[in-house]
Design a protein around this motif. Sequence first.
Motif, PDB file in Angstrom:
ATOM      1  N   ASP A  58       0.918  -1.255  -0.052  1.00  0.00           N
ATOM      2  CA  ASP A  58      -0.133  -0.071  -0.027  1.00  0.00           C
ATOM      3  C   ASP A  58       0.843   1.231   0.021  1.00  0.00           C
ATOM      4  OD1 ASP A  58      -2.365  -1.563  -0.021  1.00  0.00           O
ATOM      5  OD2 ASP A  58      -2.734  -1.573   2.276  1.00  0.00           O
ATOM      6  N   ALA A  59       1.904   1.345   0.491  1.00  0.00           N
ATOM      7  CA  ALA A  59       2.833   2.315   0.740  1.00  0.00           C
ATOM      8  C   ALA A  59       3.926   2.451  -0.510  1.00  0.00           C
ATOM      9  CB  ALA A  59       3.785   2.341   2.157  1.00  0.00           C
ATOM     10  N   ALA A  60       3.886   1.419  -1.151  1.00  0.00           N
ATOM     11  CA  ALA A  60       4.918   1.510  -2.454  1.00  0.00           C
ATOM     12  C   ALA A  60       4.326   2.585  -3.735  1.00  0.00           C
ATOM     13  CB  ALA A  60       4.969   0.086  -3.146  1.00  0.00           C
ATOM     14  N   GLU A  61       5.391   3.160  -3.893  1.00  0.00           N
ATOM     15  CA  GLU A  61       4.876   4.235  -4.851  1.00  0.00           C
ATOM     16  C   GLU A  61       5.495   4.164  -6.396  1.00  0.00           C
ATOM     17  OE1 GLU A  61       3.653   8.048  -4.068  1.00  0.00           O
ATOM     18  OE2 GLU A  61       2.944   7.309  -2.098  1.00  0.00           O
ATOM     19  N   THR A  62       6.891   3.456  -6.285  1.00  0.00           N
ATOM     20  CA  THR A  62       7.542   3.448  -7.424  1.00  0.00           C
ATOM     21  C   THR A  62       7.407   1.682  -7.959  1.00  0.00           C
ATOM     22  OG1 THR A  62       9.577   2.882  -6.307  1.00  0.00           O
ATOM     23  CG2 THR A  62       8.988   5.108  -6.853  1.00  0.00           C
ATOM     24  N   PRO A  63       7.942   1.501  -9.083  1.00  0.00           N
ATOM     25  CA  PRO A  63       8.089   0.130  -9.531  1.00  0.00           C
ATOM     26  C   PRO A  63       9.143  -0.605  -8.795  1.00  0.00           C
ATOM     27  CG  PRO A  63       7.957   1.713 -11.574  1.00  0.00           C
ATOM     28  CD  PRO A  63       8.028   2.369 -10.285  1.00  0.00           C
ATOM     29  N   ALA A  64      10.314   0.302  -8.544  1.00  0.00           N
ATOM     30  CA  ALA A  64      11.195  -0.675  -7.517  1.00  0.00           C
ATOM     31  C   ALA A  64      10.731  -0.897  -6.198  1.00  0.00           C
ATOM     32  CB  ALA A  64      12.320   0.504  -7.406  1.00  0.00           C
ATOM     33  N   GLU A  65       9.904  -0.159  -5.549  1.00  0.00           N
ATOM     34  CA  GLU A  65       9.208  -0.338  -4.177  1.00  0.00           C
ATOM     35  C   GLU A  65       8.208  -1.496  -4.459  1.00  0.00           C
ATOM     36  OE1 GLU A  65       9.812   4.244  -2.442  1.00  0.00           O
ATOM     37  OE2 GLU A  65       7.686   3.457  -3.221  1.00  0.00           O
ATOM     38  N   PHE A  66       7.659  -1.607  -5.484  1.00  0.00           N
ATOM     39  CA  PHE A  66       6.475  -2.643  -5.676  1.00  0.00           C
ATOM     40  C   PHE A  66       7.586  -3.838  -5.796  1.00  0.00           C
ATOM     41  CE2 PHE A  66       5.140  -5.661  -8.818  1.00  0.00           C
ATOM     42  CZ  PHE A  66       3.843  -5.775  -8.433  1.00  0.00           C
ATOM     43  N   SER A  67       8.412  -3.904  -6.578  1.00  0.00           N
ATOM     44  CA  SER A  67       9.405  -4.913  -6.795  1.00  0.00           C
ATOM     45  C   SER A  67      10.029  -5.617  -5.602  1.00  0.00           C
ATOM     46  CB  SER A  67      10.395  -4.684  -7.675  1.00  0.00           C
ATOM     47  OG  SER A  67      11.293  -5.925  -8.042  1.00  0.00           O
ATOM     48  N   THR A  68      10.498  -4.743  -4.593  1.00  0.00           N
ATOM     49  CA  THR A  68      10.746  -5.057  -3.549  1.00  0.00           C
ATOM     50  C   THR A  68       9.971  -5.850  -2.666  1.00  0.00           C
ATOM     51  OG1 THR A  68      12.612  -3.295  -3.351  1.00  0.00           O
ATOM     52  CG2 THR A  68      11.819  -4.055  -1.213  1.00  0.00           C
ATOM     53  N   VAL A  69       8.616  -5.295  -2.466  1.00  0.00           N
ATOM     54  CA  VAL A  69       7.757  -6.064  -1.723  1.00  0.00           C
ATOM     55  C   VAL A  69       7.348  -7.293  -2.405  1.00  0.00           C
ATOM     56  CG1 VAL A  69       5.365  -5.875  -1.024  1.00  0.00           C
ATOM     57  CG2 VAL A  69       6.681  -3.764  -1.066  1.00  0.00           C
ATOM     58  N   LEU A  70       7.188  -7.501  -3.666  1.00  0.00           N
ATOM     59  CA  LEU A  70       6.798  -8.805  -4.153  1.00  0.00           C
ATOM     60  C   LEU A  70       7.849  -9.701  -4.015  1.00  0.00           C
ATOM     61  CD1 LEU A  70       4.857 -10.337  -6.036  1.00  0.00           C
ATOM     62  CD2 LEU A  70       5.929  -9.374  -8.144  1.00  0.00           C
TER      63      LEU A  70
END
Length: 185
Positions: A72-84
């Motif tokens: 929910d806090a991820a704003e960038t593709p890199a942040e999304f990738s880190t979570v996934l």
Amino acid sequence: MSGVPLQHPDFELYDNVGRTAEQIRAYHTRSATKQDLHRWAERDVEDFRTQHPLAPEPFPAPDLSPYRTALDAAETPAEFSTVLNALLDAVEPFLSEVIDHLAATAQWKGRNRGAEPGSPPWLLRGAASSIASGLAMASEADLNILRTHYDPPLDLAALPKRTPTPPDTPPAPPGPQPGPGTPRR
């Protein structure tokens, strides 16, 4: 007439109140329901279960709330990738064990040899493959998001157009060759 009301002669045949669709179908096809099959199997494995106690409760579900909060806090593709990737790394060992166990179950007593589509060994192999495919698809989704962000395809329409040389023009002589030392002459 006596005081007994007449009932419709087919009432019981059509009285499906409280029955599931599976129970109704089983009645008409004279087959067992899933519940019947499991109940009979449980009855027949009492001694086996005594010799091989298995956990009666399901495995505890992992707490995914930190992953959901981070997503929910991820704003960038890199942040999304880190979570996934953190999630995939966390569940991969357990899911790999499940995949391996389903594959071994499919081979039980050699019944997988020549297994027809729809047979238990074929379905178990498919289940193992589907879990592995799900992990691979999630990883591919991650790479596609990163590629779109960091390495988008070239916009060929925006590239400068080259003017073609007339066909009777000889090719240009090769220029100096770059390399170590002095240029060749």
